[in-house]
Every structure is written in structure tokens, then in C-alpha cells.
Design a protein around this motif. Structure first.
Motif, mmCIF file in Angstrom:
data_model
loop_
_atom_site.group_PDB
_atom_site.id
_atom_site.type_symbol
_atom_site.label_atom_id
_atom_site.label_comp_id
_atom_site.label_asym_id
_atom_site.label_seq_id
_atom_site.Cartn_x
_atom_site.Cartn_y
_atom_site.Cartn_z
ATOM 1 N N LEU A 152 1.759 2.251 5.115
ATOM 2 C CA LEU A 152 1.154 1.251 4.230
ATOM 3 C C LEU A 152 0.563 0.117 5.067
ATOM 4 C CD1 LEU A 152 3.900 0.890 1.498
ATOM 5 C CD2 LEU A 152 1.950 2.409 1.508
ATOM 6 N N VAL A 153 -0.576 -0.389 4.617
ATOM 7 C CA VAL A 153 -1.232 -1.497 5.308
ATOM 8 C C VAL A 153 -1.199 -2.723 4.408
ATOM 9 C CG1 VAL A 153 -3.389 -2.322 6.293
ATOM 10 C CG2 VAL A 153 -2.736 0.034 6.591
ATOM 11 N N LEU A 154 -0.976 -3.861 5.026
ATOM 12 C CA LEU A 154 -0.910 -5.107 4.260
ATOM 13 C C LEU A 154 -2.312 -5.688 4.055
ATOM 14 C CD1 LEU A 154 0.848 -7.557 3.175
ATOM 15 C CD2 LEU A 154 0.457 -8.534 5.409
ATOM 16 N N LEU A 155 -2.623 -5.979 2.801
ATOM 17 C CA LEU A 155 -3.854 -6.722 2.513
ATOM 18 C C LEU A 155 -3.471 -8.023 1.821
ATOM 19 C CD1 LEU A 155 -6.407 -4.126 1.097
ATOM 20 C CD2 LEU A 155 -6.044 -4.787 3.450
ATOM 21 N N VAL A 156 -4.211 -9.070 2.107
ATOM 22 C CA VAL A 156 -3.993 -10.338 1.402
ATOM 23 C C VAL A 156 -5.326 -10.798 0.809
ATOM 24 C CG1 VAL A 156 -2.074 -11.116 2.817
ATOM 25 C CG2 VAL A 156 -4.396 -11.679 3.488
ATOM 26 N N GLU A 157 -5.199 -11.639 -0.197
ATOM 27 C CA GLU A 157 -6.428 -12.159 -0.796
ATOM 28 C C GLU A 157 -6.837 -13.412 -0.057
ATOM 29 O OE1 GLU A 157 -7.992 -12.150 -5.302
ATOM 30 O OE2 GLU A 157 -6.428 -13.575 -4.848
ATOM 31 N N GLN A 158 -8.032 -13.364 0.544
ATOM 32 C CA GLN A 158 -8.487 -14.522 1.307
ATOM 33 C C GLN A 158 -9.863 -14.933 0.839
ATOM 34 O OE1 GLN A 158 -7.561 -13.230 5.437
ATOM 35 N NE2 GLN A 158 -7.192 -15.382 5.789
ATOM 36 N N PHE A 162 -11.688 -12.035 -1.230
ATOM 37 C CA PHE A 162 -11.684 -10.636 -0.828
ATOM 38 C C PHE A 162 -10.271 -10.189 -0.507
ATOM 39 C CE2 PHE A 162 -16.036 -11.853 0.165
ATOM 40 C CZ PHE A 162 -16.747 -10.756 -0.301
ATOM 41 N N TRP A 163 -10.032 -8.889 -0.718
ATOM 42 C CA TRP A 163 -8.765 -8.320 -0.249
ATOM 43 C C TRP A 163 -9.007 -7.752 1.134
ATOM 44 C CZ3 TRP A 163 -4.055 -8.838 -2.288
ATOM 45 C CH2 TRP A 163 -3.973 -9.255 -3.624
ATOM 46 N N ILE A 164 -8.401 -8.366 2.139
ATOM 47 C CA ILE A 164 -8.625 -7.942 3.528
ATOM 48 C C ILE A 164 -7.319 -8.062 4.305
ATOM 49 C CG2 ILE A 164 -11.081 -8.455 3.810
ATOM 50 C CD1 ILE A 164 -10.144 -11.268 4.738
ATOM 51 N N HIS A 204 -0.505 -10.644 -2.114
ATOM 52 C CA HIS A 204 -0.624 -9.590 -1.109
ATOM 53 C C HIS A 204 -0.333 -8.232 -1.734
ATOM 54 C CE1 HIS A 204 3.744 -10.248 -1.110
ATOM 55 N NE2 HIS A 204 3.839 -8.986 -0.721
ATOM 56 N N CYS A 205 -0.660 -7.149 -1.018
ATOM 57 C CA CYS A 205 -0.311 -5.819 -1.493
ATOM 58 C C CYS A 205 -0.196 -4.870 -0.304
ATOM 59 C CB CYS A 205 -1.351 -5.304 -2.474
ATOM 60 S SG CYS A 205 -3.002 -5.224 -1.809
ATOM 61 N N TRP A 206 0.636 -3.852 -0.509
ATOM 62 C CA TRP A 206 0.817 -2.829 0.521
ATOM 63 C C TRP A 206 0.150 -1.559 0.013
ATOM 64 C CZ3 TRP A 206 2.949 -3.966 5.159
ATOM 65 C CH2 TRP A 206 3.718 -5.135 5.252
ATOM 66 N N ASN A 216 -10.049 -0.233 -2.171
ATOM 67 C CA ASN A 216 -9.982 -1.688 -2.281
ATOM 68 C C ASN A 216 -10.763 -2.453 -1.226
ATOM 69 O OD1 ASN A 216 -8.094 -2.519 -4.530
ATOM 70 N ND2 ASN A 216 -6.958 -0.881 -3.536
ATOM 71 N N LEU A 217 -11.121 -1.773 -0.135
ATOM 72 C CA LEU A 217 -11.820 -2.493 0.932
ATOM 73 C C LEU A 217 -13.321 -2.337 0.786
ATOM 74 C CD1 LEU A 217 -9.827 -1.742 4.188
ATOM 75 C CD2 LEU A 217 -10.113 -3.937 3.104
ATOM 76 N N HIS A 218 -14.060 -3.259 1.361
ATOM 77 C CA HIS A 218 -15.501 -3.141 1.478
ATOM 78 C C HIS A 218 -15.796 -1.907 2.336
ATOM 79 C CE1 HIS A 218 -19.554 -4.061 2.875
ATOM 80 N NE2 HIS A 218 -19.662 -4.807 1.786
ATOM 81 N N PRO A 219 -16.751 -1.061 1.902
ATOM 82 C CA PRO A 219 -16.947 0.217 2.603
ATOM 83 C C PRO A 219 -17.234 0.081 4.104
ATOM 84 C CG PRO A 219 -18.510 -0.071 0.778
ATOM 85 C CD PRO A 219 -17.524 -1.146 0.668
ATOM 86 N N ASP A 220 -17.999 -0.933 4.500
ATOM 87 C CA ASP A 220 -18.283 -1.111 5.928
ATOM 88 C C ASP A 220 -17.017 -1.445 6.704
ATOM 89 O OD1 ASP A 220 -20.867 -0.576 5.563
ATOM 90 O OD2 ASP A 220 -21.551 -2.668 5.508
ATOM 91 N N LEU A 221 -16.221 -2.336 6.136
ATOM 92 C CA LEU A 221 -14.976 -2.740 6.784
ATOM 93 C C LEU A 221 -14.037 -1.541 6.861
ATOM 94 C CD1 LEU A 221 -13.151 -4.893 7.954
ATOM 95 C CD2 LEU A 221 -12.460 -5.518 5.656
#
Lengths: 262, 201
Positions: free
Chosen positions: A143-149, A156-158, A235-237, A246-251
Motif C-alpha cells: 500500500l502507498v500513502l497518499l495525502v491531500e495537498q 490533489f491526492w499525491i 490521507h489514504c493507503w 486516484n493519481l494524475h496519469p502523468d504522475l
């Protein structure tokens, strides 16, 4: 300045070896000074914001369920091992009919003890555990941690990221990022001082005119060790598939390069 | 004499710190001055032992050692037995112990196993190629990141690739079949101590 004065004081009456050593030290000093100036110039010309981001992973707690071929091969290996092994002392005792009954009793009691023992569930049925914020969800996955920034005007969730401050190395920024965005309760271990991933983007035109061209983000890989993220942080895992959604496709493209696939 | 020395000392110091704010009373021998702190304590008187008692003590020590040596010499020829080696000839004699496989495998079963092994090889090979791709992509990604960092600043790059022994002794506990039970207090197992103590051990 002070050091220079000492040098000038000492040089007239000192021996020859002293002067040579002093000249070499002064050379070193001047070199480091020039390097520092060069570094600052580098960044100024580029006009890029430097950011460190942390890809914090919770590694799987339990093993993945075996695919069909693995189970079949596993069974075969176990069968072969059993066939090739010789009979043990215990089995010989069992074959002697003398005290067969007591041995059977023993075996039954051991079996009962085993069946009575309750193992923890591999897949939790508790709804709280399966929430995106929980660390106990999807135990067999990375699992990867994303936070709202907030970036620019929108959220964005990154993976947690922050801008490098003056005189910080990139890894120091990464450490600070974890502390600032996840709180002090969480313990993580980084996988190295060198960045493992890279992503850059340009700011919109109106921001570029103000001086900065865009952001260069350096990703560091870290693993979750213990502790918790304070619940008031958004945040989310997410596992790999959810990450893609949930991520931007380029990222996502640049993250997938260094994340282990499932 | 001491006064003169103190004076000399004071004058020397005064010359060193002529423009300082320290106020010293150590300038003239007739000025008051604090005595130095004494941190000693009077020496203890050494207890004198009767030489006869000392001799008796040494004698007792020597006798104890001699007794131990005699004990060890008595068992010098006795080797400490190694159980693993002892049981080996016994096992060799007992050749009647059989394998679990009593009847030879059927033709069909052998064929099935062979095909399964081939399938397994293919599966493992595909897994290995996938792993290689992943490793290559990770290395490439890091190379790009480091190149970009170098382009931005040489110093930051140097800091990033510097050896750091903080990371080196690395340990990890791998995934398990079932997760740990919360608040589980594992009981101590029961055991019977069977280790034999040999003489001279």
C-alpha cells in the motif's frame, strides 16, 4: 576574516613548512566558497522549485494467496518429500500394537489443540479495518500513502511532498516532509539518500511570469515501520490499482517506474 | 616564597588580560585571597594482618586448586560422548526401516509429475523475466532522478550519492501466513531439561 588575520599575523615569522600548509588550507577554503556560490547560481538560473516527495509504502503483512500452478506444485513437492522419507520412531511405535491406544489418544489431543486454536483472519471482516485510512486493509498487498495537498488553487491526492528549504539536502527535506505531514507518531525507514524517482511539471503562464518555471519533484522510497498517522490528516493507503485510479496519469506513469508491481 | 610566586602569577595574568572586565584581587600579596578548595581526605591506616593467617589462606587456595586438578586428571581419558556419532552405527544396522512409499508409482502419476514440472519451469521463467524488467525500470528511474539532481546542483547530488552506513545492517521480517493476533500473550512452552552435565565441564 578572523582566520585571515591570524594567517597574516603568523606568516612573517613562521617557517617555510608552515607557509605551505597555510597556503594549501586557504586554497581549500576558497574552493568550497566558490562551489557554494556556483550552487546558488545554478538554482537561480534554472528557476525551478525543488521538491522532495516520499513514497511511503506499507509492505504486505501476510503472504499472497498462491496461484493455481503454485498450489499444485507445492502439493507435489510435499507428496514427494513424504514418499522419500523413512518411517520415524514415533510411527514405529504406533505400528507396534502394544500401546497403540495411548498413542492414538496423544495424536487426537494434539489435533484438538490445533483445531481449537483460533488464528487471526487473513481477510478482516471488520469494516473499520477495510477503510481507506486504515493500515490493516488489504494485508497481502503493498500500500502507498497518499495525502491531500493543495497545489496552486486545487487539492490533489499525491504522495506527501514539500519544497526544499535553503541549505537542506533532498533527503533532509524528505524527512521533514514525513514529520510535518504525517505527525510524530509514525516511524518510517527510508531506503536510501538517493532519489529513486523524478517528476517535473511547469507552472501555468501567469505564475511563470512571476519567476518560477515549474517544480522538479524527487521521490524517495520509504517503508512504514510502526505507529499511526494522526486521523485528522486527510490521507489514504492505496494498492496499485487504486493508485492508478486516484493519481494524475502523468504522475502515475513516473511512479510506476520504481514501484514494485503486485 | 609562595606569596611572591602568586604575585608573579597575578602580574602575568594582568598583562594578559589588561583590557578585560575581570576584577582580580591577586595583584598584591597583602590583598585578601581565597584558599584553594581541599578535596582530599586523610589516608586510612593500613590494617596489618598476621603473617600466619595470610600463609594459611594461601595454603587453602593452593589445596583447593590441587584438588580440582586431581579431579580433572582422574577423568582425563574419558571423552565427552557425542550422541549423534553414537547412534550412527545403530542406524546403519537397522536397515529394515522402510520409506513411506510402499508401492512404486504408477506410469500415469510419473507422467503427471513430469508435465507439472515443465509447467512450473515455464511459470518460473516468465516470473523471472518480469522481475528483470521491474529491476531494470527501477534502476533506470533512479538514474534519471540522479541525473536531474546533478543538473540542478552538484552539491545536492554529492550528498545524495554519499555512502551512508545508517542503512547498512538491514533486516526485515517477511510476510507470514496469518496476521498476528491482537493482544495475544503467547504461553511459555513446557520442557524437560535433559542436558547431561559431565565431570570436568
Amino acid at each position: 576574516m578572523m582566520f585571515k588575520r591570524i594567517l597574516t599575523l603568523r606568516t612573517p615569522n613562521s617557517l617555510s613548512f608552515l607557509t605551505t600548509s597555510i597556503s594549501s588550507t586557504s586554497k581549500v577554503i576558497s574552493r568550497t566558497l566558490s562551489e557554494q556560490i556556483k550552487q546558488d547560481i545554478d538554482i537561480d538560473i534554472e528557476k525551478w522549485d525543488l521538491l522532495s516527495a516520499v513514497c511511503l509504502e506499507r509492505h504486505p503483512v501476510i503472504t499472497k494467496s498462491m496461484p493455481d500452478i503454485e498450489t499444485r506444485f507445492h502439493n507435489m513437492l510435499q507428496q514427494m518429500e513424504f514418499e522419500n522419507s523413512t518411517i520415524s520412531d514415533f510411527e514405529m511405535q504406533k505400528q507396534n500394537n502394544k500401546n497403540r491406544k495411548t498413542i492414538q489418544d496423544f495424536e487426537d489431543s494434539w489435533k484438538e489443540e490445533f483445531t481449537n486454536f483460533k488464528f487471526a483472519e487473513r481477510i478482516s471482516e471488520n469494516e473499520e479495518d477495510n477503510a481507506v485510512m486504515s493500515l490493516r486493509r488489504k494485508l497481502d498487498k503493498n500500500l502507498v500513502l497518499l495525502v491531500e495537498q493543495k497545489i496552486g488553487d486545487s487539492n490533489f491526492w499525491i504522495p506527501p511532498q514539500s519544497i526544499r528549504k535553503h541549505r537542506e539536502t533532498m533527503i533532509q527535506t524528505a524527512h521533514r516532509t514525513v514529520q510535518e505531514l504525517c505527525g510524530n507518531n509514525i516511524k518510517v525507514k527510508f531506503y536510501g539518500n538517493a532519489p529513486i524517482g523524478f517528476y517535473q511539471y511547469k507552472y501555468p503562464k501567469n505564475l511563470q511570469e512571476r519567476g518560477q518555471n515549474g517544480a522538479k519533484i524527487f521521490y524517495f522510497l520509504a517503508k512504514y515501520v510502526s505507529g499511526d498517522i494522526s486521523p485528522d490528516i486527510k490521507h489514504c493507503w492505496l494498492d496499485r490499482e487504486e493508485l492508478k485510479k486516484n493519481l494524475h496519469p502523468d504522475l502515475h506513469k513516473s511512479l510506476v517506474k520504481f514501484l514494485l508491481p503486485d | 616564597m609562595i606569596g611572591v610566586l602568586n604575585l608573579a602569577n597575578a602580574v602575568f595574568r594582568a598583562s594578559l588580560i589588561s583590557s578585560s572586565r575581570n576584577i582580580s584581587t591577586y595583584i598584591h600579596p597583602l590583598y585578601f585571597r581565597a584558599t584553594e578548595v581541599l578535596l582530599g581526605e586523610p589516608l586510612k591506616k593500613k590494617k596489618r594482618l598476621d603473617p600466619a593467617i595470610v600463609r594459611a589462606r594461601e595454603e587453602r587456595k593452593r589445596k583447593k586448586l590441587q584438588k580440582r586438578i586431581r579431579q580433572l586428571e582422574k577423568h582425563a581419558n574419558h571423552m565427552k560422548p557425542i550422541f549423534e556419532i553414537d547412534t550412527l552405527p545403530e542406524l546403519l544396522q537397522n536397515e529394515k526401516r522402510t520409506c513411506h512409499l510402499s508401492v512404486p508409482l504408477s506410469e500415469k502419476e510419473i507422467e503427471r509429475r513430469k508435465s507439472l514440472e515443465k509447467e512450473w519451469c515455464k511459470y518460473k521463467h516468465s516470473q523471472w523475466t518480469k522481475d528483470l524488467h521491474v529491476i531494470k525500470s527501477i534502476i533506470k528511474s533512479q538514474e534519471i532522478a540522479l541525473k536531474e539532481l546533478k543538473a540542478v546542483s552538484k552539491q545536492l547530488y554529492k550528498k545524495a550519492v554519499e555512502f551512508d552506513d545508517l542503512y547498512m545492517p538491514y533486516s526485515v521480517t517477511g510476510p507470514v501466513y496469518t496476521p498476528s493476533i491482537k493482544n495475544y500473550d503467547s504461553p511459555d512452552g513446557e520442557y524437560i531439561e535433559t542436558t547431561v552435565k559431565y565431570i570436568g565441564e
